[in-house]
Design an enzyme around this catalytic site. Structure first.
Site, PDB file in Angstrom:
ATOM      1  N   ARG A   1       0.859  -1.189   0.000  1.00 59.09           N
ATOM      2  CA  ARG A   1       0.000   0.000   0.000  1.00 59.09           C
ATOM      3  C   ARG A   1       0.896   1.240   0.000  1.00 59.09           C
ATOM      4  NH1 ARG A   1      -2.447   3.162   4.682  1.00 59.09           N
ATOM      5  NH2 ARG A   1      -3.774   4.606   3.564  1.00 59.09           N
TER       6      ARG A   1
ATOM      7  N   HIS B   1      -2.585  11.174   0.713  1.00 62.02           N
ATOM      8  CA  HIS B   1      -2.065  10.917   2.058  1.00 62.02           C
ATOM      9  C   HIS B   1      -1.389  12.210   2.524  1.00 62.02           C
ATOM     10  CE1 HIS B   1      -0.792   7.435   4.879  1.00 62.02           C
ATOM     11  NE2 HIS B   1      -0.354   8.543   5.457  1.00 62.02           N
TER      12      HIS B   1
ATOM     13  N   GLU C   1      -7.252   8.832   6.338  1.00 65.93           N
ATOM     14  CA  GLU C   1      -7.510   9.460   7.634  1.00 65.93           C
ATOM     15  C   GLU C   1      -7.999  10.907   7.543  1.00 65.93           C
ATOM     16  OE1 GLU C   1      -3.948   8.911   9.964  1.00 65.93           O
ATOM     17  OE2 GLU C   1      -4.177   6.742  10.028  1.00 65.93           O
TER      18      GLU C   1
ATOM     19  N   ASN D   1      -7.417   2.110   9.848  1.00 59.84           N
ATOM     20  CA  ASN D   1      -6.090   2.182  10.460  1.00 59.84           C
ATOM     21  C   ASN D   1      -6.276   2.104  11.965  1.00 59.84           C
ATOM     22  OD1 ASN D   1      -5.183   2.617   7.889  1.00 59.84           O
ATOM     23  ND2 ASN D   1      -4.651   4.779   8.198  1.00 59.84           N
TER      24      ASN D   1
ATOM     25  N   TYR E   1      -4.388   1.670  15.751  1.00 61.22           N
ATOM     26  CA  TYR E   1      -3.156   1.683  16.552  1.00 61.22           C
ATOM     27  C   TYR E   1      -3.409   1.466  18.029  1.00 61.22           C
ATOM     28  CZ  TYR E   1      -0.688   3.241  12.434  1.00 61.22           C
ATOM     29  OH  TYR E   1      -0.138   3.295  11.177  1.00 61.22           O
TER      30      TYR E   1
ATOM     31  N   GLU F   1      -3.631  -0.046   8.033  1.00 59.22           N
ATOM     32  CA  GLU F   1      -2.428   0.262   8.826  1.00 59.22           C
ATOM     33  C   GLU F   1      -2.580  -0.341  10.205  1.00 59.22           C
ATOM     34  OE1 GLU F   1      -1.382   4.422   9.214  1.00 59.22           O
ATOM     35  OE2 GLU F   1      -1.690   4.778   7.071  1.00 59.22           O
TER      36      GLU F   1
HETATM   37  O1  IFM Z   1       2.681   7.543   9.986  1.00 57.68           O
HETATM   38  C1  IFM Z   1       1.298   7.615  10.155  1.00 57.68           C
HETATM   39  C2  IFM Z   1       0.586   7.457   8.824  1.00 57.68           C
HETATM   40  O2  IFM Z   1       1.000   8.397   7.899  1.00 57.68           O
HETATM   41  C3  IFM Z   1      -0.900   7.619   9.022  1.00 57.68           C
HETATM   42  N1  IFM Z   1      -1.401   6.775  10.081  1.00 57.68           N
HETATM   43  C4  IFM Z   1      -0.677   6.768  11.339  1.00 57.68           C
HETATM   44  C5  IFM Z   1       0.803   6.553  11.094  1.00 57.68           C
HETATM   45  C6  IFM Z   1       1.560   6.548  12.437  1.00 57.68           C
HETATM   46  O3  IFM Z   1       1.368   7.744  13.119  1.00 57.68           O
END
Ligand code: IFM
Length: 462
Positions: A95, A139, A184, A310, A312, A364
Site C-alpha cells: 500500500r 495521504h 484518515e 487504520n 493503533y 495500517e
Molecule cells: O505515519 C502515520 C501514517 O502516515 C498515518 N497513520 C498513522 C501513522 C503513524 O502515526
C-alpha cells in the site's frame, strides 16, 4: 541492503506463528504500507511541486527534530531495491500513495510526465514481482499552490482533486489492486485545521469541520467519476478509528466519550454509510458545523468496495483526560500510545453491528519503538508482540463474522513520522539515514515467516 539469517524461534515459537497463520482463510491479503511524503524524498526532483508539508516543515518548531521529507528514505531513487526487499520478504501486497504535487505540481493544469513515469514504473515492477499495488490518492500532501487559495476549506479544491483522481485512474486504474481516496480524513481536518499541529497548521474548528465535509464530498465525487470512467478496481476510503472508552463512569466522562465517538467515528462513518451527519455532533458544533448544500450527502454515500481501517490504540476520553492517554500501568509504544489489541476486535464488531459494512481492509497497524541497531541487528521483540497480538485480535473479529480481507503493516520502512520527524521508527525494516542502508529488523524476519506460514509453506530453516 543488508540481509541476515535469523531464528524466529527466539522471537516467537514457530508453532505459535503457524497457529496464528492458520486462523486466516486462503486468499487473505497480507501487505506492508508506506506513504509518498514519508518515504520518497526527492522533493525537488523531476518537476515535483511543493506540498503543504514542504512548507510546514520549513516553519521553525513545527517538526520535533527540525527535519523534513526532503530526503526521507530516498525511496524515489531506491524504489527498485525496496521492491526487491519486499519480494525477499515474500510480501504480496504493497500500500503506497501518490504524491499529487509530483504528478501535478500546481494541483491544477499541467501534468508532470516524469512524476507519472515514476509511479508507472513502480506499479509495473511491483506486478512483475507478484506484489499487488494498493494505491491511496491523498495521504496529506496537498499541492501548496492550492493551499494558497484556501486549500481544503475551498469547494474548488474538491473539483481539482476529482480531476487528479480521474487522471490517476486513467493511467493506473487498470493495474492496481485497489484505490483509496483519502487516508484518515479526521487527521487532515482536526490535526491540520483545528489543532494546527500538522500541515497546513490552521487553528479553527469551523475550518476543520468544513474541511472534513469537503474531504468526504471529494471522496464521493471521485468514486462516481472513477466508476464513470471505467475504473473497475475496488474503490474505498481509509479511516483512522479506535474504540472510545470513558476515563471513568462519571456522567461527564461518559458524555465526553460519546461526543468523541461522534467526532472521530460517526462523523465519518455516518455520512459514508448512512448519508447523514450525526445529530449529537451537529448540535455540539452549532455555528461551527459545515453548511451542507442539498445533494452533498447523497454524493458522499457511494457504494464502497472496501473500507480501510487504520488501528493503533484505543482512545480514553474524559473531561480530565487527553485523547490517547494510556490507563495507569499500561504498556505504551514510543508514541505514548497504549498497546491495546482487544480494541481492534471491539472496534470491528461494533462497526459491523452498527453499519452494513463493505469488506474491511486493515490498511495500517504497527508500532514505533526506540529501535537500536546493535552489531547489525535490531531485536524488536516488542514490535513482534504488537503485530502478532493485533493479528490475533483481527482473527477474533473474523471468527465472529466480520468480513476482514486484508492487513497491512505500518510500515515497511522507518520513515518521516510527520511532526515527530525521524524520532519515531515504525518500520519492520530499519533505515540508517546516514547512508540509506536498509536492515531487516527481527520483526521483518518474523513477518516473512508468518507470511510463509499463511501459505502453508514450510517454515524457513536457518
Ligand atoms: O505515519 C502515520 C501514517 O502516515 C498515518 N497513520 C498513522 C501513522 C503513524 O502515526
Amino acid at each position: 541492503m543488508q540481509r541476515r539469517p535469523a531464528t524466529t524461534a527466539a522471537m516467537m515459537p514457530a508453532d505459535e506463528t503457524a497457529r496464528l497463520a492458520g486462523r486466516f482463510p486462503a486468499g487473505f491479503t497480507w501487505g506492508v504500507a508506506t506513504s509518498a511524503y514519508q518515504v520518497e524524498g526527492a522533493a525537488r526532483v523531476d518537476g515535483r511541486g511543493d506540498s503543504i508539508w514542504d512548507e510546514f516543515c520549513r516553519r521553525p518548531g513545527a517538526i520535533r527534530d527540525g527535519s523534513s521529507g526532503d530526503e526521507a528514505c530516498d525511496h524515489y531513487h531506491r524504489a527498485e531495491a525496496d521492491i526487491d526487499l519486499m519480494a525477499d520478504l515474500d510480501v504480496r501486497a504493497y500500500r503506497c500513495s501518490i504524491s499529487w504535487p509530483r504528478v501535478q505540481p500546481l494541483g491544477s493544469g499541467a501534468w508532470n510526465r516524469k512524476g507519472f513515469d515514476f509511479y508507472e514504473r513502480l506499479v509495473d515492477r511491483l506486478l512483475r514481482h507478484g506484489i499487488a499495488p494498493h494505491l491511496t490518492l491523498y495521504h496529506w500532501d496537498l499541492p501548496l499552490a492550492l493551499q494558497s487559495k484556501g486549500g481544503w476549506t475551498q469547494r474548488d479544491t474538491v473539483h481539482r482533486y476529482v480531476d487528479y483522481a480521474i487522471e490517476v485512474g486513467r493511467r493506473l486504474g487498470d493495474r492496481v489492486a485497489s484505490i483509496a481516496t483519502h487516508n484518515e480524513p479526521w487527521v487532515i481536518a482536526m490535526l491540520g485545521h483545528e489543532a494546527g499541529t500538522f500541515a497546513p497548521g490552521v487553528r479553527s474548528r469551523r475550518a476543520a469541520m468544513l474541511v472534513s465535509h469537503h474531504l468526504l464530498l471529494s471522496h464521493g465525487l471521485a468514486l462516481q467519476a472513477l466508476r464513470a470512467s471505467g475504473v473497475r478496481t475496488p474503490l474505498g476510503i481509509v479511516l483512522n478509528q479506535s474504540p472510545i472508552h470513558p476515563a471513568s463512569d462519571s456522567v461527564e466522562d461518559l458524555a465526553r466519550a460519546r461526543l468523541d465517538d461522534g467526532l472521530i467515528i460517526r462523523w465519518y462513518m455516518d455520512p459514508l454509510l448512512l448519508g447523514r451527519y450525526p445529530d449529537d455532533v451537529l448540535s455540539f458544533l452549532g455555528a461551527d458545523a459545515p453548511q451542507v448544500p442539498a445533494g452533498d450527502l447523497e454524493t458522499v454515500r457511494q457504494p464502497l468496495d472496501f473500507l480501510g481501517i487504520n488501528y493503533y490504540t484505543r482512545n480514553v476520553s474524559g473531561t480530565g483526560e487527553a485523547l490517547n492517554a494510556p490507563g495507569p500501568g499500561r504498556e505504551v509504544t514510543d508514541m505514548g500510545w497504549e498497546v491495546f489489541p482487544a480494541g481492534l476486535t471491539e472496534l470491528l464488531l461494533r462497526l459491523d453491528a452498527d453499519y452494513a459494512l463493505p469488506p474491511i481492509y486493515i490498511t495500517e497497524n504497527g508500532a514505533a519503538y526506540p529501535d537500536q541497531l546493535i552489531a547489525g541487528r535490531v531485536r524488536d521483540e516488542a514490535r513482534i508482540r504488537y503485530l502478532s497480538s493485533h493479528i490475533a485480535a483481527m482473527a477474533d473479529a473474523l471468527a465472529n463474522g466480520v468480513d476482514v480481507r486484508a492487513y497491512f503493516v505500518w510500515s515497511l520502512l522507518d520513515n518521516f513520522e510527520w511532526a515527530d520527524g525521524y524520532s519515531r521508527r515504525f518500520g519492520i525494516v530499519y533505515v540508517d539515514y546516514a547512508n540509506q542502508q536498509r536492515i531487516l529488523k527481527d520483526s521483518a524476519i518474523w513477518y516473512r515467516d508468518f507470511l510463509a506460514a499463511t501459505r502453508g509453506a514450510r517454515q524457513h530453516k536457518h
